[in-house]
Every structure is written in C-alpha cells, then in structure tokens.
Write a protein that holds these residues in place. Structure first.
Motif, short mmCIF file in Angstrom:
data_model
loop_
_atom_site.label_atom_id
_atom_site.label_comp_id
_atom_site.label_asym_id
_atom_site.label_seq_id
_atom_site.Cartn_x
_atom_site.Cartn_y
_atom_site.Cartn_z
N PHE A 6 0.92 -1.04 0.11
CA PHE A 6 -0.04 -0.05 -0.03
C PHE A 6 0.88 1.24 0.07
CE2 PHE A 6 -2.48 -3.45 1.77
CZ PHE A 6 -3.55 -3.30 1.16
N PHE A 36 -1.89 3.37 -8.51
CA PHE A 36 -2.72 2.98 -7.87
C PHE A 36 -3.34 1.68 -8.43
CE2 PHE A 36 -6.96 2.82 -6.15
CZ PHE A 36 -6.81 3.40 -4.97
N SER A 38 -6.28 -0.55 -8.25
CA SER A 38 -7.48 -1.08 -7.60
C SER A 38 -7.73 -2.59 -7.97
CB SER A 38 -8.67 -0.30 -8.27
OG SER A 38 -9.94 -0.90 -7.91
N GLN A 43 -13.02 -3.05 -3.33
CA GLN A 43 -11.59 -2.55 -2.95
C GLN A 43 -11.92 -1.14 -2.17
OE1 GLN A 43 -8.01 -3.25 -4.21
NE2 GLN A 43 -8.24 -2.02 -2.25
N SER A 44 -11.20 -1.04 -0.59
CA SER A 44 -11.45 0.09 0.13
C SER A 44 -9.99 0.67 0.06
CB SER A 44 -11.90 -0.49 1.41
OG SER A 44 -10.77 -1.37 2.04
N PHE A 45 -10.01 1.75 0.34
CA PHE A 45 -8.81 2.70 0.74
C PHE A 45 -9.03 3.58 1.74
CE2 PHE A 45 -11.32 5.08 -2.33
CZ PHE A 45 -10.83 6.38 -2.10
N SER A 46 -8.08 4.26 2.29
CA SER A 46 -8.10 5.15 3.05
C SER A 46 -7.98 6.46 2.30
CB SER A 46 -7.10 5.39 4.27
OG SER A 46 -7.29 4.20 5.10
N SER A 84 -12.63 6.02 5.36
CA SER A 84 -12.26 4.88 4.65
C SER A 84 -13.49 4.69 3.53
CB SER A 84 -12.83 3.51 5.33
OG SER A 84 -11.60 3.48 6.34
N LEU A 133 -4.69 9.52 -1.02
CA LEU A 133 -5.21 8.36 -0.98
C LEU A 133 -4.22 7.38 -0.41
CD1 LEU A 133 -7.09 9.94 -3.33
CD2 LEU A 133 -7.30 7.55 -4.27
N GLY A 135 -3.77 3.46 -0.81
CA GLY A 135 -4.41 2.36 -1.42
C GLY A 135 -3.31 1.47 -1.95
N PRO A 136 -3.81 0.70 -2.51
CA PRO A 136 -3.24 -0.64 -3.14
C PRO A 136 -1.94 -0.11 -4.17
CG PRO A 136 -5.33 -0.63 -3.98
CD PRO A 136 -5.23 0.42 -3.22
N SER A 143 -7.39 -5.61 1.04
CA SER A 143 -8.58 -4.71 1.39
C SER A 143 -9.59 -5.04 0.23
CB SER A 143 -7.96 -3.05 1.03
OG SER A 143 -7.19 -2.90 2.22
#
Length: 285
Positions: A6, A36, A38, A43-46, A84, A133, A135-136, A143
């Motif tokens: 991440f 990024f 997804s 798919q969640s992220f902060s 989130s 973001l 994220g992944p 996630s």
C-alpha cells in the motif's frame, strides 16, 4: 510506503457529479495515480481530506510505517480528516479514480453542523481540490473482501447507501451468468441507480422511511424466497444491521458462516475515529 503493498497517492479533484439527493461521485486524478492498483469489487482505501481553510490535508512524514502514530499526535483540528471509502471505478490513460460519497447531514433541511467533515468536504468539492489516497500498489490485496469460495452456486448481496459503490463494483466484476440476489437500502427514491447486472440477477431497492431508526434489510431478507444451492453472501452497511443479517442467514437460513463476508461500514452514533480506535484496541489486546 506502508507495509509494501500500500502507498500514499497525491490526487486532485477532476470533476463531481450528483447521483441523487444523498449521493455524489467525485473523480480524482493526478500522475501518482498511475501506481494506484485497484483490485476491483469492494476495494477499500483510506482517504485523507483537508479541513475547511486548508489547501491540502495535513499529514506527517509518509516514508515509514509509523505514519499513523505520527498522524494521531497532530492536533485533531489540524490533522487530515481520515475516512475509509471504496473505489467505484478506475480508468487508465488518463489515470482516474471514481469515489461515491453518501452526503449525510448536508441537505437543506438538516441543521447546521449535522454533516461530518467528509460529507461536508464532498458536498463542496470542486475541481483542483487536493486529497491523499492510501491505497493498493498491487491489485491482489487484503482490502478486497468479496471472495466467493469454490462451489458457490449463487451470490447474495445486501447493502445500504454507504456500501452501494462496493456493491456496484461487485456486480461489474461478476460474470454475466452469475445468479445474484441483491437488496439495497437508500434514503430517497432518487438515490436508486441503474446498476449493471446479468439476466440471472434480481435487485430489490428498499427506500428507508424518513427518521427510521432501523434498517428494512433484515425484514426484506426474512420474507425473501432464496434460490437453492450453495450461496455466498456479502453484507455491508450499518454495523448493527449487518450483524442482524448475518445472524439470520447463519441461524435461520442455514448458510455456512464461512460463506458470509460482512463488514460494518459505519455504526449509528459513532464516528470513524471511534471505530478505528476500537479496532486498534481489540487488535492489541
């Protein structure tokens, strides 16, 4: 970088589009979003947002894994708002990410201060506004929660408006011939969306009564005629409603609990900061 898989991504608002009285879609862009990745589905992220009057979200050094402790050490009124969210869609060339926001407390009849900081930000977002973001960097990541096990004959989905973006992403991910039964709760009839689904899918929209304290999802599922065969269930939304749905499916319907993925996206009367603190305390105990 955070735990390798991440990363932090600087982004700006490209455009906004109102989806209904309580839902809006914000499209983020920026060169860093090329990295990024997804994973689709849920798919969640902060997402880190600035407070009113700030040009950008205030974050500590992001190069190590101690960022969260350093972020919490900043004054609450100044540090970036952390929430989130779920990726609704992602595109390349140019790199864009769509995020759908539920605008709780931002209506013309809501009292001043009813909206949380993220809803307030989303309701007033404009092109050029900055966000970050977390994220992944790899599509296959922890996630993503929607993972039907082998032997699944049909899929059951239940969500309120906060999990509607994830449910939409799941429907787009599934093969067209998948048998799906979905129940979606929204606050207003105009929040109903035209979601992609195959000929074997049935979607039931439930409009919540104004001022209702509970969710209509449990009652709808209790009276539903479900397909035969082995299901996989994905449930998301308000925490107490999700727990009630899971209990019904496991105890009354007889669904194997290992075939139920459930997530409380929010809890009535609690902020996300409270929920994150409770999860952190539980993990440390």
């Amino acid at each position: 970088m955070v735990a390798g898989r991440f990363r932090f991504f600087d982004a700006r608002v490209l455009r906004t589009r109102r989806l209904g009285p309580t839902l809006t879609r914000i499209t983020f862009g920026g060169p860093q979003l090329a990295g990024f990745a997804s994973g689709g589905r849920d798919q969640s992220f902060s997402l880190f947002l600035p407070h009113p009057g700030q040009d950008a979200p205030l974050l500590p050094d992001r190069t190590g894994d101690g960022w969260h402790r350093a972020w919490r050490a900043l004054p609450e009124a100044e540090r970036a708002v952390l929430r989130s969210y779920t990726v609704r869609a992602q595109r390349r060339d140019p790199d864009e990410v769509d995020v759908d926001f539920a605008l709780h407390g931002t209506g013309p009849d809501d009292p001043p201060g009813a909206a949380g900081p993220a809803s307030h930000w989303a309701a007033h977002a404009a092109p050029g506004d900055r966000a970050v973001l977390l994220g992944p960097a790899f599509a296959d990541n922890r996630s993503v929660g929607f993972r039907p096990p082998p032997g699944t004959d049909w899929v059951l989905l239940a969500a309120d408006e906060t999990a509607l973006p994830a449910l939409g992403g799941i429907l787009e991910h599934l093969p067209a011939d998948t048998v799906v039964r979905a129940w979606i709760e929204v606050p207003h009839p105009s929040d109903i969306q035209d979601l992609p689904h195959g000929p074997g899918s049935e979607i039931v929209w439930l409009v919540r009564e104004p001022g209702a304290a509970g969710s209509p999802l449990t009652e709808a599922l209790e009276s539903a005629a479900l397909p035969g065969g082995t299901p996989y269930a994905w449930l998301a939304g308000e925490a107490s409603a999700v727990r009630a749905l899971r209990r019904h499916l496991v105890r009354e319907v007889g669904v194997d609990r290992t075939r139920v993925t459930f997530s409380g996206y929010w809890r009535r009367g609690a902020s996300e900061e409270q929920l994150r603190s409770e999860r952190a305390a539980a993990a440390a105990s």
